[in-house]
Design an enzyme around this catalytic site. Structure first.
Site, PDB file in Angstrom:
ATOM      1  CG  PHE C  50      -1.920  -1.110   1.209  1.00 47.54           C
ATOM      2  CD1 PHE C  50      -3.154  -0.940   0.605  1.00 47.54           C
ATOM      3  CD2 PHE C  50      -1.626  -2.350   1.773  1.00 47.54           C
ATOM      4  CE1 PHE C  50      -4.082  -1.972   0.565  1.00 47.54           C
ATOM      5  CE2 PHE C  50      -2.549  -3.382   1.746  1.00 47.54           C
ATOM      6  CZ  PHE C  50      -3.789  -3.195   1.144  1.00 47.54           C
ATOM      7  CD  GLU C  51      -1.115   5.845  -2.677  1.00 47.84           C
ATOM      8  OE1 GLU C  51      -1.584   5.235  -3.639  1.00 47.84           O
ATOM      9  OE2 GLU C  51      -1.141   7.076  -2.579  1.00 47.84           O
ATOM     10  CB  ALA C  52       0.007   4.975   3.472  1.00 44.48           C
TER      11      ALA C  52
END
Lengths: 332, 256, 256, 332
Positions: C50-52
């Site tokens: 996930f990009e976070a």
């Protein structure tokens, strides 16, 4: 703001590695990211992952948290013509120079052992003219690794301009496209091989490191092939219990080897202090090349593995003494 | 007046230059002792940093390496080399200390080599390490060094770390951050600063027992002299006591 | 043959395209479901990111946000957005999924605005978020979207995320990493890839119940057709069972 | 390798902050690095650290680990003409747009609340033409902050080229001095003010964060003035017990405020989940501007402080429910 008509200089020495980001991507495209058991021996890891002529880099800080067993094995297997990142290289470089493995050297800090003095043998090697030398600095090599870790071909920075360190580097001057300020540009460093010693990791290579981390997170990301030696293997559950703590993720890692006391004679924070007597012994014996050759053969080339080397230098009893020094309990 | 040696004097002078609330990156040895002494005297809120990542440790003893576990013993932060160097680059670090084999009138320092052939040096030293970085990026650089005319030389063999380069505005024009540069050169004989315009080395204080002739005779370039030169304040009793009893009880540094 | 809806088909097709041992950055919703299904069928060693910052979580349920605590529940790594994006930039991430309001024949996607005045858009959407980054930096981009001629349009109002830009070699010439680009467009009607040379969208498979006319009629630009077009393999019984019972038991996604 | 004669493009929109590294250094030169007690109130911190016209940025990820109390207080104190980093801005931006605080917006992701849908009020504001808009992406804003955290004026990267996102940005194209490859250059972002919510910190601002950290480490370093709100204040001894874990060091921090449940209605990893009912309520009420004004006044402008807001929304009982959801114990 700088005048745009200013001449942009470039360092005159050789770049020992290719900074091209697309070429690195092509390598990484084919690097396995499967979370599989990677536990092996030092012998096997060095055989598979180090080739003559490779550009190699070593984690930790010279004589702190270093992967000694891998360094010894590189010498034992007689790897040749290696390029080496001399990024506060102290005892790690002493070993590789002892094994006559290096012929190209990116220099930030070499031949010294900080407060302990200089290595006579490493000094002779660097003064001999037989090793190609390119100058950098500690921050510069950190940022060259960081550029690679970020998937770039360079990073800008504000140091080394105007000095001979720049002149004998392979850096270039550039202008900031927004402010016109002059910056140094440092080419990305994608080592062929890196060895990093950690406190604990799982069989997939997910690793924890405690204490100063130097450049090791960027080094693990930047390097094409990575072996991790670890004080102890822990379960994957333990990694998943605290994912914020994972310092190196599995996909960076090609091989995992469990090597307790693996940083000896170097310091391993929270585990054991450096063996200053042993390091002094090296520095003293190195004054006489012939004596040093015998010592090096006896200590490293003729020992079967790292455990034999530990035994030769006091074994568990010695390790317990170094643990006590680390924990400040030795004078109590 | 207390009895003291040159190293003790130099450490006390350096310590006095580190003000409370400042940040300083130090190496092993005398700079670390100076920072510790400063903390234990007038600057309890001085933050000591090490380039490998240790910040504000409670030092149980002198570190052997700027990356050993003493440098982050009970520290506030154990981070990384890029983190420390970027903190310097961002302008958050006030002081650093440098040493070297040679220094010139603009405070440029050589810790790389003696000779003229880089590929085959007559004498090779370790190189920059973090010295060039800290000299480039911290606000003020200090040097503690014994003074003689071989070390203080008109033409150094290799500029490892930048002082004011060729003087005047040349440091800034080279691209180095505005407002940075050498601040104090502390020797066994004198304390030097730099002329505001020419950026040449200028004597500010003369240590007890030395005179102008001693100082110029032990310097391979022509020194400037401040308009009003005072004698260096010798170490106070309490500085010496703390230095000897608390900072360096084994005399690793002050015993040299 | 099992009874299924278009979303279930699209998820199954996407899941089959994610091979064992690959890495994939997903958002919330259908892409996350596809990755989970893939893991639970043929790709147990698929790494979901996930990009976070979350990597390889054991997902207890569908995330609401790509930064919520589900995205790193018992994860192997909870790092940062720059770390994930740099892992993509370094070439270590194989797949990502994108969505948007408009897509053109080169796979360029608009998730920014409808209208011609950027300063005062007719309809404003959230913007790139991480879409442009992932489309630029991951090796292969997949899109799952319902197909109609408003969405599949000759001229999109705003290129938020790059496909093959103006086709041919233009993506690489623009500076984007070599060898990257859109890989599969999965709609309720068909599965499209891209022509090797022109980089125009090309139909590879037709979903059960549709024909060429349906597909071209619901596309605002002229589609290319593969030499040998086969029918999309419908969801298998075990895919549907796992999708419905394990991946999305509350039918948040497949119930739409 | 790219042709050197290639035209280098630049984005046409406005840059809302100065990327000059020497100007930032001048500010940081005078920023206090003393390790002193910085504990204060939200009211005081916002009064002292936020000025009308400032460029502000918010930590966390929209509705995850956000400093809600500071956002509310910015509205309550009627701060105006703020520039805002819309870096996955979701509920944080809903609040600031509700308070009509923003007139310049760097956009990566705005007006949406991810899987929850779009904010009607934020959408109206952004479509109104009253807010100046410049486009970026999530990675781009991360790297703009990283450039500032590194003390630079820009960083190179390999995304956004060739798109309208680039065209309506303030980025520029550059060539790598080593490979000739075309890169995007992103100007450093040094916000005037940042607020970050953390799990725990000491009175000096040494902070721990657990779970994904988004861009918050770079944000803390890049920003000129920083307030930290924290679930709990811990002792400095606890920080010193594990210095590897320190996520934000004291010298970045100007003010510390203890605000338990401080990310509500957002998610706080390992503490409590987001209040999805409350967020749905916002999205529903926002459809009617008049209703929303009343709701916003009642919930935020007329509440004395964050505790009153928590009470209004179910108080401790509600928080315990959200803790149970976070820990997956609510259905047991």
């Amino acid at each position: 703001m700088m005048n745009k008509a200013v001449e942009l200089k470039q360092g005159q020495n050789q770049l020992f590695s290719d900074p091209d980001a697309d070429k690195a991507r092509e390598f990484f495209r084919n690097k396995s990211r499967a979370m599989v058991n990677k536990v092996t021996t030092v012998d096997d890891a060095v055989k598979r992952l180090v080739k003559d002529g490779d550009y190699i880099a070593i984690g930790g800080f010279g004589a702190n948290r270093i992967p000694t067993a891998v360094l010894h094995e590189i010498c034992r297997q007689g790897k040749k013509n290696l390029a080496f990142a001399g990024h506060t290289a102290t005892h790690d470089m002493q070993i590789l120079v002892g094994g006559e493995c290096i012929d190209r050297l990116d220099i930030a800090y070499v031949i010294g052992l900080e407060a302990r003095g200089l290595s006579p043998n490493a000094r002779r090697a660097v003064e001999s003219g037989k090793i190609k030398l390119t100058e950098w600095t500690n921050a510069t090599l950190s940022w060259r690794l960081k550029a690679a870790a970020m998937g770039l071909s360079y990073l800008p920075a504000r140091n080394i301009m105007g000095t001979d360190t720049f002149r004998y580097s392979a850096a270039k001057e550039i202008l900031c496209p927004f402010t016109g300020q002059k910056f140094a540009a440092f080419p990305a460093l994608y080592p062929d091989f890196a060895a990093i010693h950690v406190h604990e990791c799982d069989v997939y290579g997910n690793a924890h490191v405690f204490g100063s981390t130097v450049s090791d997170q960027d080094l693990a990301k930047a390097s094409k092939r990575v072996v991790i030696t670890t004080e102890r293997i822990i379960s994957n559950d333990e990694i998943r219990r605290q994912p914020t703590t994972t310092f190196i993720p599995f996909w960076c890692v090609d091989a995992v080897v469990e090597v307790p006391y693996g940083s000896y004679p170097g310091n391993m924070p929270y585990e054991y202090f450096s063996d200053e007597e042993h390091i002094r012994q090296w520095l003293k014996i190195e004054r006489d090349p012939e004596e040093f050759r015998k010592f090096f053969k006896n200590q490293i080339l003729d020992t079967k593995n790292f455990y034999e080397y530990l035994e030769l230098n006091g074994g568990i009893a010695r390790m317990l003494k170094l643990r006590a020094i680390e924990h400040l309990t030795h004078n109590r | 007046m207390a009895d003291y040696n040159a190293m003790e004097l130099m450490i006390c002078v350096a310590a006095r230059n580190l003000e409370n609330g400042a940040t300083v990156v130090v190496g092993t040895g005398a700079p670390c002792a100076a920072a510790m002494l400063s903390q234990k005297t007038h600057s309890p809120n001085l933050t000591i940093m090490f380039e490998a990542g240790g910040v504000a440790p409670i030092l149980p003893s002198m570190p052997i390496s700027v990356g050993d576990s003493r440098t982050f013993h009970k520290a506030v932060l154990a981070s990384s080399m890029p983190d420390i160097m970027e903190t310097c680059q961002r302008g958050m670090v006030d002081y650093t200390f440098l040493g070297g084999a040679q220094i010139d009138m603009y405070g440029n320092i050589n810790s790389t080599m003696i000779g003229t052939n880089h590929a085959k040096p007559k004498v090779r030293f370790p190189g920059s390490g973090g010295a060039n970085d800290l000299a480039s990026l911290c606000w003020r650089t200090m040097v503690m060094t014994p003074q003689d005319s071989k070390r203080f030389t008109d033409k150094i063999d290799f500029i490892t770390s930048p002082g004011y380069l060729s003087g005047g505005n040349s440091r800034y024009e080279a691209g180095l951050p505005k407002g940075t540069g050498p601040y104090r050169i502390i020797t066994n004989m004198a304390i030097m600063g730099f002329d505001d315009t020419s950026k040449r080395m200028k004597v500010l204080n003369i240590n007890p027992g030395y005179n102008r002739t001693d100082i110029q005779d032990n310097c391979g370039f022509e020194l400037l002299w401040a308009d009003r030169i005072t004698e260096t304040e010798p170490p106070h009793e309490d500085e010496l006591r703390i230095l000897r009893e608390e900072v360096d009880p084994h005399r690793y540094i002050i015993g040299r």
